[in-house]
Scaffold this motif. Structure first.
Motif, PDB file in Angstrom:
ATOM      1  N   ASN A 127       0.872  -1.178   0.000  1.00 34.46           N
ATOM      2  CA  ASN A 127       0.000   0.000   0.000  1.00 34.46           C
ATOM      3  C   ASN A 127       0.915   1.235   0.000  1.00 34.46           C
ATOM      4  OD1 ASN A 127      -2.443   1.324   2.331  1.00 34.46           O
ATOM      5  ND2 ASN A 127      -2.478   1.377   0.117  1.00 34.46           N
ATOM      6  N   LYS A 128       1.430   1.576  -1.178  1.00 36.36           N
ATOM      7  CA  LYS A 128       2.483   2.589  -1.302  1.00 36.36           C
ATOM      8  C   LYS A 128       1.980   3.976  -0.905  1.00 36.36           C
ATOM      9  CE  LYS A 128       4.047   3.984  -5.354  1.00 36.36           C
ATOM     10  NZ  LYS A 128       4.738   4.074  -6.660  1.00 36.36           N
ATOM     11  N   LYS A 129       2.726   4.635   0.005  1.00 35.66           N
ATOM     12  CA  LYS A 129       2.325   5.948   0.498  1.00 35.66           C
ATOM     13  C   LYS A 129       3.515   6.920   0.463  1.00 35.66           C
ATOM     14  CE  LYS A 129      -1.862   4.687   1.648  1.00 35.66           C
ATOM     15  NZ  LYS A 129      -3.051   5.225   0.963  1.00 35.66           N
ATOM     16  N   LEU A 130       3.236   8.141   0.012  1.00 37.99           N
ATOM     17  CA  LEU A 130       4.233   9.218   0.026  1.00 37.99           C
ATOM     18  C   LEU A 130       4.089   9.940   1.355  1.00 37.99           C
ATOM     19  CD1 LEU A 130       6.363  10.867  -1.565  1.00 37.99           C
ATOM     20  CD2 LEU A 130       4.478  12.258  -2.439  1.00 37.99           C
ATOM     21  N   ARG A 131       5.032   9.696   2.282  1.00 32.72           N
ATOM     22  CA  ARG A 131       4.885  10.233   3.629  1.00 32.72           C
ATOM     23  C   ARG A 131       6.123  10.987   4.131  1.00 32.72           C
ATOM     24  NH1 ARG A 131       0.794   8.162   6.617  1.00 32.72           N
ATOM     25  NH2 ARG A 131      -0.988   7.681   5.275  1.00 32.72           N
ATOM     26  N   VAL A 132       7.191  10.960   3.365  1.00 30.00           N
ATOM     27  CA  VAL A 132       8.401  11.699   3.730  1.00 30.00           C
ATOM     28  C   VAL A 132       8.681  12.658   2.584  1.00 30.00           C
ATOM     29  CG1 VAL A 132      10.838  11.530   4.403  1.00 30.00           C
ATOM     30  CG2 VAL A 132       9.257   9.655   4.951  1.00 30.00           C
ATOM     31  N   PHE A 133       8.619  13.961   2.847  1.00 27.38           N
ATOM     32  CA  PHE A 133       8.659  14.903   1.725  1.00 27.38           C
ATOM     33  C   PHE A 133       8.996  16.318   2.185  1.00 27.38           C
ATOM     34  CE2 PHE A 133       4.354  14.377   3.322  1.00 27.38           C
ATOM     35  CZ  PHE A 133       3.895  15.679   3.484  1.00 27.38           C
ATOM     36  N   ASP A 134       9.324  17.142   1.204  1.00 31.01           N
ATOM     37  CA  ASP A 134       9.533  18.569   1.415  1.00 31.01           C
ATOM     38  C   ASP A 134       8.168  19.249   1.312  1.00 31.01           C
ATOM     39  OD1 ASP A 134      10.092  21.307   1.186  1.00 31.01           O
ATOM     40  OD2 ASP A 134      11.904  20.984   0.001  1.00 31.01           O
ATOM     41  N   ARG A 135       7.681  19.796   2.414  1.00 32.94           N
ATOM     42  CA  ARG A 135       6.320  20.342   2.437  1.00 32.94           C
ATOM     43  C   ARG A 135       6.144  21.548   1.511  1.00 32.94           C
ATOM     44  NH1 ARG A 135       5.701  23.819   8.086  1.00 32.94           N
ATOM     45  NH2 ARG A 135       7.505  25.160   7.724  1.00 32.94           N
ATOM     46  N   ARG A 136       7.256  22.155   1.065  1.00 28.16           N
ATOM     47  CA  ARG A 136       7.164  23.273   0.126  1.00 28.16           C
ATOM     48  C   ARG A 136       6.794  22.783  -1.273  1.00 28.16           C
ATOM     49  NH1 ARG A 136      13.100  25.380   1.553  1.00 28.16           N
ATOM     50  NH2 ARG A 136      13.338  23.113   1.268  1.00 28.16           N
ATOM     51  N   LYS A 137       6.943  21.478  -1.505  1.00 33.77           N
ATOM     52  CA  LYS A 137       6.732  20.925  -2.836  1.00 33.77           C
ATOM     53  C   LYS A 137       5.641  19.863  -2.880  1.00 33.77           C
ATOM     54  CE  LYS A 137      11.522  21.905  -4.047  1.00 33.77           C
ATOM     55  NZ  LYS A 137      12.804  21.388  -4.560  1.00 33.77           N
ATOM     56  N   ALA A 138       4.932  19.681  -1.783  1.00 35.61           N
ATOM     57  CA  ALA A 138       3.886  18.650  -1.731  1.00 35.61           C
ATOM     58  C   ALA A 138       2.807  19.077  -0.757  1.00 35.61           C
ATOM     59  CB  ALA A 138       4.478  17.312  -1.316  1.00 35.61           C
ATOM     60  N   GLU A 139       1.637  18.462  -0.889  1.00 34.90           N
ATOM     61  CA  GLU A 139       0.533  18.729   0.016  1.00 34.90           C
ATOM     62  C   GLU A 139      -0.442  17.565  -0.021  1.00 34.90           C
ATOM     63  OE1 GLU A 139      -1.420  22.239  -1.327  1.00 34.90           O
ATOM     64  OE2 GLU A 139      -1.945  21.394  -3.287  1.00 34.90           O
ATOM     65  N   TRP A 140      -1.341  17.526   0.973  1.00 32.33           N
ATOM     66  CA  TRP A 140      -2.389  16.518   0.994  1.00 32.33           C
ATOM     67  C   TRP A 140      -3.479  16.906   0.012  1.00 32.33           C
ATOM     68  CZ3 TRP A 140      -2.250  11.879   3.408  1.00 32.33           C
ATOM     69  CH2 TRP A 140      -1.228  11.674   4.348  1.00 32.33           C
ATOM     70  N   GLN A 141      -3.900  15.954  -0.805  1.00 32.49           N
ATOM     71  CA  GLN A 141      -4.965  16.175  -1.776  1.00 32.49           C
ATOM     72  C   GLN A 141      -5.896  14.961  -1.783  1.00 32.49           C
ATOM     73  OE1 GLN A 141      -3.597  17.393  -5.662  1.00 32.49           O
ATOM     74  NE2 GLN A 141      -2.101  18.839  -4.847  1.00 32.49           N
ATOM     75  N   GLY A 142      -6.823  14.918  -2.740  1.00 30.14           N
ATOM     76  CA  GLY A 142      -7.746  13.788  -2.857  1.00 30.14           C
ATOM     77  C   GLY A 142      -9.180  14.207  -2.629  1.00 30.14           C
ATOM     78  N   ILE A 143     -10.034  13.223  -2.356  1.00 29.63           N
ATOM     79  CA  ILE A 143     -11.437  13.455  -2.015  1.00 29.63           C
ATOM     80  C   ILE A 143     -11.687  12.807  -0.663  1.00 29.63           C
ATOM     81  CG2 ILE A 143     -13.837  13.032  -2.655  1.00 29.63           C
ATOM     82  CD1 ILE A 143     -12.985  12.885  -5.560  1.00 29.63           C
ATOM     83  N   ASN A 144     -12.056  13.608   0.332  1.00 29.40           N
ATOM     84  CA  ASN A 144     -12.280  13.069   1.676  1.00 29.40           C
ATOM     85  C   ASN A 144     -13.244  11.881   1.645  1.00 29.40           C
ATOM     86  OD1 ASN A 144     -10.669  14.736   3.381  1.00 29.40           O
ATOM     87  ND2 ASN A 144     -12.123  16.415   3.094  1.00 29.40           N
ATOM     88  N   PRO A 145     -12.945  10.815   2.407  1.00 31.14           N
ATOM     89  CA  PRO A 145     -11.844  10.673   3.348  1.00 31.14           C
ATOM     90  C   PRO A 145     -10.595  10.018   2.737  1.00 31.14           C
ATOM     91  CG  PRO A 145     -13.312   8.822   3.586  1.00 31.14           C
ATOM     92  CD  PRO A 145     -13.890   9.675   2.480  1.00 31.14           C
ATOM     93  N   HIS A 146     -10.531   9.925   1.417  1.00 33.14           N
ATOM     94  CA  HIS A 146      -9.423   9.220   0.760  1.00 33.14           C
ATOM     95  C   HIS A 146      -8.334  10.231   0.389  1.00 33.14           C
ATOM     96  CE1 HIS A 146     -11.975   5.746   0.808  1.00 33.14           C
ATOM     97  NE2 HIS A 146     -12.910   6.393   0.137  1.00 33.14           N
ATOM     98  N   ASP A 147      -7.526  10.566   1.363  1.00 35.51           N
ATOM     99  CA  ASP A 147      -6.484  11.571   1.166  1.00 35.51           C
ATOM    100  C   ASP A 147      -5.160  10.925   0.770  1.00 35.51           C
ATOM    101  OD1 ASP A 147      -5.215  10.662   3.685  1.00 35.51           O
ATOM    102  OD2 ASP A 147      -6.913  11.642   4.630  1.00 35.51           O
ATOM    103  N   HIS A 148      -4.319  11.704   0.130  1.00 32.25           N
ATOM    104  CA  HIS A 148      -2.980  11.251  -0.214  1.00 32.25           C
ATOM    105  C   HIS A 148      -2.091  12.467  -0.428  1.00 32.25           C
ATOM    106  CE1 HIS A 148      -4.942  11.910  -4.127  1.00 32.25           C
ATOM    107  NE2 HIS A 148      -3.755  12.287  -4.544  1.00 32.25           N
ATOM    108  N   VAL A 149      -0.796  12.277  -0.242  1.00 41.42           N
ATOM    109  CA  VAL A 149       0.162  13.353  -0.490  1.00 41.42           C
ATOM    110  C   VAL A 149       0.503  13.357  -1.967  1.00 41.42           C
ATOM    111  CG1 VAL A 149       2.470  14.256   0.022  1.00 41.42           C
ATOM    112  CG2 VAL A 149       1.124  13.153   1.827  1.00 41.42           C
TER     113      VAL A 149
END
Length: 252
Positions: A127-149
Motif C-alpha cells: 500500500n504505497k504511500k508518500l509520507r516523507v517529503f519537502d512540504r514546500r513541494k507537496a501537500e495533501w490532496q484527494g477526495i475526503n476521506p481518501h487523502d494522499h500526499v
C-alpha cells in the motif's frame, strides 16, 4: 545535517499513539501532534513525550493534515496518522536521508494490521504511500476521506524507502463496519460537492469490480477469511458511497 519534523493528526488514539511516538522520537528533530479534541487519553499520553500538542477542531482529513504541515518548524517532514508507526527498517532509511536527501519526496509501503492479522494481499499491500517529503513541494490532496500526499510539480522525481509504515487499522469487525458507514457518508458528501454523478450502473458495476479486483486479481483470497471480509468491505463502501450520493441528489 538536515532536520526533520514528525507531523501527526489524532482523535481518540490512546490505543496507538504511543507506538507512533516511540517510532518517531529518535529520528526526527521535533514532533507536532494536531488533535481534534480527543476525549480519551491521547493528550495525556502525548504529554509524556517532547511534542508540540495543538488542539484544532476537525477541518476534514485533507484540510486537517495540511493544517498540521503548516505547524511544523522544518520543511522536511514525516507525516503519519496516529494509528501508524515506522518499522525499524524504515526508521533507519529515514535517518540516512538526513545526510543523503536526494529527492523531494519518498514513498514507503504501508503494512496494514486488520483484526490482529497482517494483511499481505488485496489492495492493502504493498500500500504505497508518500509520507516523507519537502512540504514546500507537496501537500495533501484527494477526495475526503481518501487523502494522499501529492507533489505539486508532476515532473518532480520521488524515491522509495526500505521498510514499512505499520498501520494498526480496524481491530474488530464492528469497528470496520462502523467506519465503512462513516467513510461512505463523508465520501458521498465530497462527491456531491464536486458534482460527481451516481448513475445506476455505477451502483452495480463499481462494487462488483472493486471486489473482483481485490479478491482475485490482487490475491485477497490468500489472506483467508479476513481477506474475504476486507474485499467484501471494499465492495460495500463503494456501493454505499454511490447509494448515499443518489439520496443526496434527491434532496437538492
Amino acid at each position: 545535517m538536515l532536520k526533520l519534523s514528525g507531523v501527526i493528526i489524532t482523535f481518540n488514539e490512546e490505543r496507538n499513539i504511543e507506538r507512533c511516538l516511540q517510532s518517531l522520537k529518535t529520528i526526527v528533530d521535533e514532533i507536532v501532534v494536531v488533535d481534534s479534541f480527543s476525549t480519551d487519553q491521547t493528550k495525556a499520553i502525548c504529554s509524556r513525550y517532547n511534542v508540540t500538542f495543538i488542539e484544532q477542531e476537525f477541518l476534514g482529513y485533507i484540510e486537517q493534515k495540511n493544517f498540521a504541515l503548516q505547524q511544523a518548524k522544518y520543511n522536511h517532514v514525516v507525516s503519519l496518522d496516529g494509528d501508524e508507526a515506522l518499522s525499524k527498517t524504515l526508521q533507519k532509511s529515514i535517518v540516512n536521508l538526513k545526510t543523503n536527501w536526494i529527492f523531494d519526496g519518498y514513498y514507503a509501503n504501508r503494512f496494514n494490521n486488520f483484526c490482529g492479522q497482517w494483511i499481505k494481499h488485496s489492495d492493502w499491500y504493498p500500500n504505497k504511500k508518500l509520507r516523507v517529503f519537502d512540504r514546500r513541494k507537496a501537500e495533501w490532496q484527494g477526495i475526503n476521506p481518501h487523502d494522499h500526499v501529492e507533489m505539486r510539480d508532476k515532473t518532480i522525481k520521488t524515491g522509495h524507502l526500505k521498510g514499512d509504515i505499520l498501520h494498526r487499522t480496524y481491530q474488530t469487525y464492528s469497528e470496520f463496519n462502523k467506519k465503512t458507514e462513516y467513510f461512505s457518508t463523508i465520501a458521498a458528501k465530497a462527491y456531491l460537492d464536486k458534482g460527481k454523478k451516481a448513475p445506476l450502473w455505477k451502483l452495480i458495476w463499481n462494487p462488483s469490480w472493486a471486489f473482483f479486483k481485490a479478491y482475485f486479481l490482487r490475491l485477497g483470497f490468500l489472506d483467508g477469511y479476513n481477506g474475504y471480509v476486507i474485499c467484501k468491505g471494499t465492495a460495500k463502501i463503494t456501493y454505499l458511497k454511490y447509494s448515499k450520493l443518489r439520496q443526496l441528489y434527491k434532496k437538492v
